[in-house]
Design a protein around this motif. Structure first.
Motif, PDB file in Angstrom:
ATOM      1  N   ILE A   4      -4.877  85.036 -46.195  1.00  0.00           N
ATOM      2  CA  ILE A   4      -4.658  84.854 -44.767  1.00  0.00           C
ATOM      3  C   ILE A   4      -3.761  85.979 -44.275  1.00  0.00           C
ATOM      4  O   ILE A   4      -2.663  86.181 -44.800  1.00  0.00           O
ATOM      5  CB  ILE A   4      -3.980  83.488 -44.483  1.00  0.00           C
ATOM      6  N   ARG A   5      -4.218  86.700 -43.257  1.00  0.00           N
ATOM      7  CA  ARG A   5      -3.463  87.849 -42.760  1.00  0.00           C
ATOM      8  C   ARG A   5      -3.109  87.666 -41.285  1.00  0.00           C
ATOM      9  O   ARG A   5      -3.991  87.654 -40.430  1.00  0.00           O
ATOM     10  CB  ARG A   5      -4.275  89.135 -42.924  1.00  0.00           C
ATOM     11  N   ASN A   6      -1.820  87.477 -41.020  1.00  0.00           N
ATOM     12  CA  ASN A   6      -1.294  87.440 -39.646  1.00  0.00           C
ATOM     13  C   ASN A   6      -2.088  86.485 -38.754  1.00  0.00           C
ATOM     14  O   ASN A   6      -2.400  86.810 -37.603  1.00  0.00           O
ATOM     15  CB  ASN A   6      -1.294  88.846 -39.050  1.00  0.00           C
ATOM     16  N   LEU A   7      -2.375  85.301 -39.267  1.00  0.00           N
ATOM     17  CA  LEU A   7      -3.219  84.342 -38.559  1.00  0.00           C
ATOM     18  C   LEU A   7      -2.444  83.676 -37.422  1.00  0.00           C
ATOM     19  O   LEU A   7      -1.347  83.160 -37.614  1.00  0.00           O
ATOM     20  CB  LEU A   7      -3.742  83.291 -39.528  1.00  0.00           C
ATOM     21  N   THR A  54      -6.956  83.027 -32.667  1.00  0.00           N
ATOM     22  CA  THR A  54      -6.653  83.946 -31.568  1.00  0.00           C
ATOM     23  C   THR A  54      -6.563  85.371 -32.085  1.00  0.00           C
ATOM     24  O   THR A  54      -7.019  86.317 -31.440  1.00  0.00           O
ATOM     25  CB  THR A  54      -5.333  83.536 -30.888  1.00  0.00           C
ATOM     26  N   SER A  55      -5.964  85.514 -33.277  1.00  0.00           N
ATOM     27  CA  SER A  55      -5.881  86.822 -33.934  1.00  0.00           C
ATOM     28  C   SER A  55      -5.647  86.600 -35.419  1.00  0.00           C
ATOM     29  O   SER A  55      -5.370  85.485 -35.866  1.00  0.00           O
ATOM     30  CB  SER A  55      -4.752  87.667 -33.335  1.00  0.00           C
ATOM     31  N   GLY A  56      -5.753  87.668 -36.177  1.00  0.00           N
ATOM     32  CA  GLY A  56      -5.566  87.598 -37.616  1.00  0.00           C
ATOM     33  C   GLY A  56      -6.883  87.541 -38.368  1.00  0.00           C
ATOM     34  O   GLY A  56      -7.966  87.551 -37.765  1.00  0.00           O
ATOM     35  N   GLN A  57      -6.788  87.501 -39.688  1.00  0.00           N
ATOM     36  CA  GLN A  57      -7.975  87.532 -40.531  1.00  0.00           C
ATOM     37  C   GLN A  57      -7.907  86.459 -41.617  1.00  0.00           C
ATOM     38  O   GLN A  57      -6.832  86.102 -42.102  1.00  0.00           O
ATOM     39  CB  GLN A  57      -8.115  88.901 -41.209  1.00  0.00           C
ATOM     40  N   ILE A  58      -9.103  85.962 -41.991  1.00  0.00           N
ATOM     41  CA  ILE A  58      -9.267  85.017 -43.090  1.00  0.00           C
ATOM     42  C   ILE A  58     -10.233  85.656 -44.084  1.00  0.00           C
ATOM     43  O   ILE A  58     -11.395  85.916 -43.750  1.00  0.00           O
ATOM     44  CB  ILE A  58      -9.817  83.670 -42.596  1.00  0.00           C
ATOM     45  N   ILE A  59      -9.756  85.920 -45.294  1.00  0.00           N
ATOM     46  CA  ILE A  59     -10.548  86.618 -46.297  1.00  0.00           C
ATOM     47  C   ILE A  59     -10.818  85.667 -47.454  1.00  0.00           C
ATOM     48  O   ILE A  59      -9.895  85.218 -48.139  1.00  0.00           O
ATOM     49  CB  ILE A  59      -9.809  87.871 -46.824  1.00  0.00           C
ATOM     50  N   LEU A  60     -12.092  85.341 -47.677  1.00  0.00           N
ATOM     51  CA  LEU A  60     -12.502  84.441 -48.764  1.00  0.00           C
ATOM     52  C   LEU A  60     -13.213  85.261 -49.832  1.00  0.00           C
ATOM     53  O   LEU A  60     -14.245  85.862 -49.572  1.00  0.00           O
ATOM     54  CB  LEU A  60     -13.434  83.348 -48.226  1.00  0.00           C
TER      55      LEU A  60
END
Length: 254
Positions: A4-7, A54-60
């Motif tokens: 999870i990046r800056n979610l 709203t912003s950020g990234q979810i990496i699976l």
């Protein structure tokens, strides 16, 4: 398993999740704790695709799934349970579980209309997977009982079985021990560990601290939508910011 990046998720002027960065470690029990209203369920909703960030990234597994819908996320191997277990109460436990493997099948309306060989084959597969899930969670003896007639613990186990039937790699458990007594909580904890022993990564939200401290490999703490601590249970237990969030500054200082 998951990065999870800056979610961030804002609902109008309310920021429910604010710039959270963390990871969910493969093959472990990852816990998320925090006071009521800390943003925990919203955080799960973002991962599961129920709401877009709203912003950020979810990496699976090194794949960016940010903004993917719930069905697409489920197909990628992420299962979820909810605080309240919603079942078809007028159906048997077994019939409730037949639904679980549907997302792994390809039959459509045409197959139903012509009763195709694929439909017959996939129906049999769903029933077999439902039986496997029932045995996995220890509910084989109640398979033919109506869902309305089973206990609260058994309903929780049905939710686990539904998740298991989807053949997940990651399971999100939202307060799996909610409403259970101490003995039932221990049994549910054992079932969570059984998931991990079978190669399924677990991420859970829970308010029962004794349970979390006993089964979690890693804990992240949210407060007012922000990550305030992360680490092993021993470190979290002694963290002044965590004590402050739960009990107030005076207790943290003490």
């Amino acid at each position: 398993m998951l990065e999870i990046r800056n979610l961030t998720k804002a609902f109008g002027g309310l920021t429910a999740v604010n710039d959270v960065t963390t990871t969910v470690e493969r093959g472990k029990v990852n816990a998320i704790i925090g006071p009521n209203g800390a943003g925990k369920s919203t955080f799960f909703n973002l991962i599961a695709g129920s709401v877009p960030p709203t912003s950020g990234q979810i990496i699976l597994r090194d794949r960016n799934i940010t903004g993917f819908g719930a069905a697409r996320v489920a197909n990628l191997g992420v299962a979820r349970t909810f605080q309240t277990t919603a079942l078809f109460d007028a159906a048997t436990v077994f019939d409730n579980l037949v639904v679980g493997h549907r997302l792994r099948t390809g039959s459509g309306l045409f197959d139903v209309l012509v009763n195709s060989a694929r439909l017959v084959r996939e129906e049999a597969l769903c029933r077999r997977k439902a039986l496997e899930a029932l045995e996995f969670v220890g509910l084989g003896h109640v398979r033919d009982r109506l869902a309305a007639d089973i206990t609260q613990e058994q309903r929780r186990r049905v939710a686990f079985a539904l998740a298991f039937a989807t053949q997940p790699e990651l399971v999100l458990l939202d307060e799996p021990a909610g409403g259970l007594n101490p003995d039932e909580t221990i049994r549910i904890s054992d079932l969570i560990r059984k998931f991990v022993d079978h190669g399924i990564t677990v991420c859970l939200i829970e308010h029962k601290m004794n349970m979390i401290m006993n089964i979690a490999d890693k804990i992240m703490v949210l407060n007012y939508g922000e990550r305030i601590a992360e680490g092993a249970p021993q470190a979290i237990r002694a963290n002044p910011a965590v004590i402050d969030a739960y009990l107030g500054a005076d207790h943290a200082e003490a």
